[in-house]
Design a protein around this motif. Structure first.
Motif, PDB file in Angstrom:
ATOM      1  N   ALA A   6      70.346  24.727  36.823  1.00 25.87           N
ATOM      2  CA  ALA A   6      71.756  24.774  37.244  1.00 25.87           C
ATOM      3  C   ALA A   6      72.185  26.132  37.786  1.00 25.87           C
ATOM      4  CB  ALA A   6      72.652  24.394  36.057  1.00 25.87           C
ATOM      5  N   HIS A   7      71.270  27.117  37.776  1.00 31.06           N
ATOM      6  CA  HIS A   7      71.739  28.472  38.105  1.00 31.06           C
ATOM      7  C   HIS A   7      70.592  29.336  38.642  1.00 31.06           C
ATOM      8  CE1 HIS A   7      74.672  31.878  36.821  1.00 31.06           C
ATOM      9  NE2 HIS A   7      73.785  32.387  37.643  1.00 31.06           N
ATOM     10  N   VAL A   8      70.483  29.432  39.965  1.00 33.77           N
ATOM     11  CA  VAL A   8      69.464  30.309  40.567  1.00 33.77           C
ATOM     12  C   VAL A   8      70.085  31.141  41.697  1.00 33.77           C
ATOM     13  CG1 VAL A   8      67.608  28.659  40.071  1.00 33.77           C
ATOM     14  CG2 VAL A   8      68.689  28.651  42.323  1.00 33.77           C
ATOM     15  N   HIS A   9      69.333  32.164  42.121  1.00 41.31           N
ATOM     16  CA  HIS A   9      69.799  33.029  43.206  1.00 41.31           C
ATOM     17  C   HIS A   9      68.711  33.229  44.251  1.00 41.31           C
ATOM     18  CE1 HIS A   9      73.457  34.111  41.116  1.00 41.31           C
ATOM     19  NE2 HIS A   9      72.747  34.260  40.018  1.00 41.31           N
ATOM     20  N   THR A  10      69.156  33.427  45.483  1.00 41.28           N
ATOM     21  CA  THR A  10      68.251  33.839  46.557  1.00 41.28           C
ATOM     22  C   THR A  10      68.939  34.949  47.327  1.00 41.28           C
ATOM     23  OG1 THR A  10      69.217  32.175  48.014  1.00 41.28           O
ATOM     24  CG2 THR A  10      67.171  31.560  46.902  1.00 41.28           C
ATOM     25  N   TRP A 120      81.930  26.030  44.235  1.00 46.08           N
ATOM     26  CA  TRP A 120      82.388  27.397  44.457  1.00 46.08           C
ATOM     27  C   TRP A 120      81.889  28.290  43.333  1.00 46.08           C
ATOM     28  CZ3 TRP A 120      88.015  29.133  43.052  1.00 46.08           C
ATOM     29  CH2 TRP A 120      88.156  30.500  43.285  1.00 46.08           C
ATOM     30  N   LYS A 121      81.193  29.374  43.719  1.00 42.20           N
ATOM     31  CA  LYS A 121      80.756  30.363  42.741  1.00 42.20           C
ATOM     32  C   LYS A 121      81.725  31.536  42.746  1.00 42.20           C
ATOM     33  CE  LYS A 121      78.346  32.987  39.953  1.00 42.20           C
ATOM     34  NZ  LYS A 121      76.979  33.449  40.034  1.00 42.20           N
ATOM     35  N   MET A 122      82.281  31.812  41.575  1.00 44.70           N
ATOM     36  CA  MET A 122      83.256  32.899  41.449  1.00 44.70           C
ATOM     37  C   MET A 122      82.650  34.021  40.603  1.00 44.70           C
ATOM     38  SD  MET A 122      86.815  32.842  39.506  1.00 44.70           S
ATOM     39  CE  MET A 122      87.452  31.283  40.003  1.00 44.70           C
ATOM     40  N   ALA A 185      79.219  30.426  33.075  1.00 46.70           N
ATOM     41  CA  ALA A 185      77.812  30.812  33.186  1.00 46.70           C
ATOM     42  C   ALA A 185      77.387  31.711  32.027  1.00 46.70           C
ATOM     43  CB  ALA A 185      77.572  31.525  34.517  1.00 46.70           C
ATOM     44  N   HIS A 186      76.129  31.576  31.634  1.00 44.66           N
ATOM     45  CA  HIS A 186      75.480  32.435  30.616  1.00 44.66           C
ATOM     46  C   HIS A 186      76.083  32.296  29.217  1.00 44.66           C
ATOM     47  CE1 HIS A 186      74.048  34.042  34.372  1.00 44.66           C
ATOM     48  NE2 HIS A 186      75.199  34.610  34.664  1.00 44.66           N
ATOM     49  N   VAL A 187      76.853  31.238  28.989  1.00 46.27           N
ATOM     50  CA  VAL A 187      77.575  31.073  27.710  1.00 46.27           C
ATOM     51  C   VAL A 187      78.299  32.375  27.349  1.00 46.27           C
ATOM     52  CG1 VAL A 187      77.484  29.908  25.455  1.00 46.27           C
ATOM     53  CG2 VAL A 187      75.557  29.672  26.999  1.00 46.27           C
ATOM     54  N   SER A 244      68.356  29.137  34.703  1.00 43.33           N
ATOM     55  CA  SER A 244      67.482  30.298  34.524  1.00 43.33           C
ATOM     56  C   SER A 244      68.067  31.616  35.015  1.00 43.33           C
ATOM     57  CB  SER A 244      66.165  30.047  35.261  1.00 43.33           C
ATOM     58  OG  SER A 244      66.411  29.982  36.658  1.00 43.33           O
ATOM     59  N   ASP A 245      68.934  31.563  36.053  1.00 43.98           N
ATOM     60  CA  ASP A 245      69.340  32.779  36.765  1.00 43.98           C
ATOM     61  C   ASP A 245      68.159  33.352  37.547  1.00 43.98           C
ATOM     62  OD1 ASP A 245      71.459  34.304  37.561  1.00 43.98           O
ATOM     63  OD2 ASP A 245      71.446  35.664  35.853  1.00 43.98           O
ATOM     64  N   PHE A 246      67.185  32.491  37.880  1.00 41.64           N
ATOM     65  CA  PHE A 246      66.009  32.918  38.649  1.00 41.64           C
ATOM     66  C   PHE A 246      66.435  33.740  39.847  1.00 41.64           C
ATOM     67  CE2 PHE A 246      62.822  32.470  41.983  1.00 41.64           C
ATOM     68  CZ  PHE A 246      61.645  32.706  41.296  1.00 41.64           C
TER      69      PHE A 246
HETATM   70 ZN   LIG Z   1      73.544  34.423  38.159  1.00 44.38          ZN
END
Ligand SMILES: [Zn+2]
Length: 301
Positions: A6-10, A120-122, A185-187, A244-246
């Motif tokens: 549910a949570h990755v970055h590029t 939307w990511k805030m 995010a990230h609890v 993961s926040d990969f």
């Molecule tokens: Zn993140």
């Protein structure tokens, strides 16, 4: 078991600011690793393949109001939209700072209706509290577009501000926009109880466990305790997403290993003796993919 991250970055060094590159260098120094100046979608695909992860959600961040960015807001939306175009398994959100006012609102609508962004990511640590009345048109628009919002909470990088990352500032938003689906995010680390409380109270609020591999690798008890508390408060399993926040925590625990850790998670006896309940395989499966399939990919339960 199916798995959705549910949570990755590029990113590549061509699309992030000099200050963020510097923050990456500082973070790497702190952890004793090599700085990651580039993390293109190809790297994500390889890692997903290796770990057997079916789908993932990319969460771009808009830091354009307090840093010199190489791309304009629209160019950045398009960059992310293009990298996932034609891929039914990897979707992207639009990263947007709500202090952009009408310009940001127009871009949010364009990103969703024309560019295919799915939420939307805030990122409040860029300098704002999410419950300001001036941001309400954004929440109204997201409600109308029927898209979820993902809000960073808790710990942040060197030049951003942790104080804006408290989950409590989402409670009023969640209450005032009952149809808006909000992911904490990230609890909320370190405000874990606060994040779980906000999610427990509001039916439209979920949490994601991305980044917790930093604890899983060194102090797994913290992960067990968080999951046990979330179950006690009925946030686990129906309002929790695995993520993961990969690639940001690969140094702590590679993606494949983090998946295995959570998919096989059991609450230890020490916590059961205190009165906490055990988790079941079925409940873990809800967290690993079922909630995300419903929330991000429109699958029916
Ligand atoms: Zn993140």
């Amino acid at each position: 078991m199916r798995v959705i991250d549910a949570h990755v970055h590029t990113w590549t060094r061509d699309i992030i600011s000099k200050k963020d590159l510097e923050a990456r260098r500082i973070a790497a120094e702190r952890e004793g690793t090599e700085p990651q100046f580039d993390s293109p979608i190809e790297n994500l695909r390889v890692a997903m393949d290796k770990a057997s992860i079916e789908k993932a959600v990319i969460l771009p961040i808009d830091s354009g109001l307090n840093q010199d960015m190489p791309l304009s807001l629209k160019e950045k939306t398009d960059w992310h939209a293009n990298e996932v175009s034609g891929d039914s398994n990897i979707i992207t959100f639009v990263g947007l700072d709500p202090r952009r006012g009408d310009e940001g609102l127009a871009e949010l609508e364009r990103a969703v209706t024309e560019k295919g962004c799915r939420g939307w990511k805030m990122y409040p640590p860029n300098g704002f509290y999410p419950d300001e009345m001036e941001f309400y048109p954004y929440y109204e628009l997201c409600t109308n577009l029927e898209i979820p919002i993902m809000v960073h909470t808790g710990f942040t990088s060197r030049f951003k501000h942790i104080k804006y990352g408290q989950p409590i500032y989402l409670d009023k938003v969640a209450a005032d926009f009952p149809k808006l689906r909000i992911v904490i995010a990230h609890v909320g680390v370190p405000w874990v109880d606060e994040a779980i409380t906000v999610a427990a109270k509001n039916p439209n609020v979920l949490v994601d466990v991305s980044g917790w591999q930093a604890f899983a690798s060194r102090m797994p008890h913290r992960v067990y305790k968080m999951v046990a508390d979330a179950k006690l408060m009925r946030v686990f399993p129906n309002k929790m997403l695995w993520g993961s926040d990969f690639p940001l925590f690969e140094y702590a625990m590679p993606l494949e290993q983090w998946l295995g850790f959570f998919a096989n998670l059991k609450i230890p006896k020490s916590l059961l003796d205190m009165g906490y309940s055990q988790v079941t395989k079925d409940e873990i499966e809800v967290v690993m993919w079922k909630n995300a399939a419903l929330l991000f990919f429109g699958e029916k339960p």
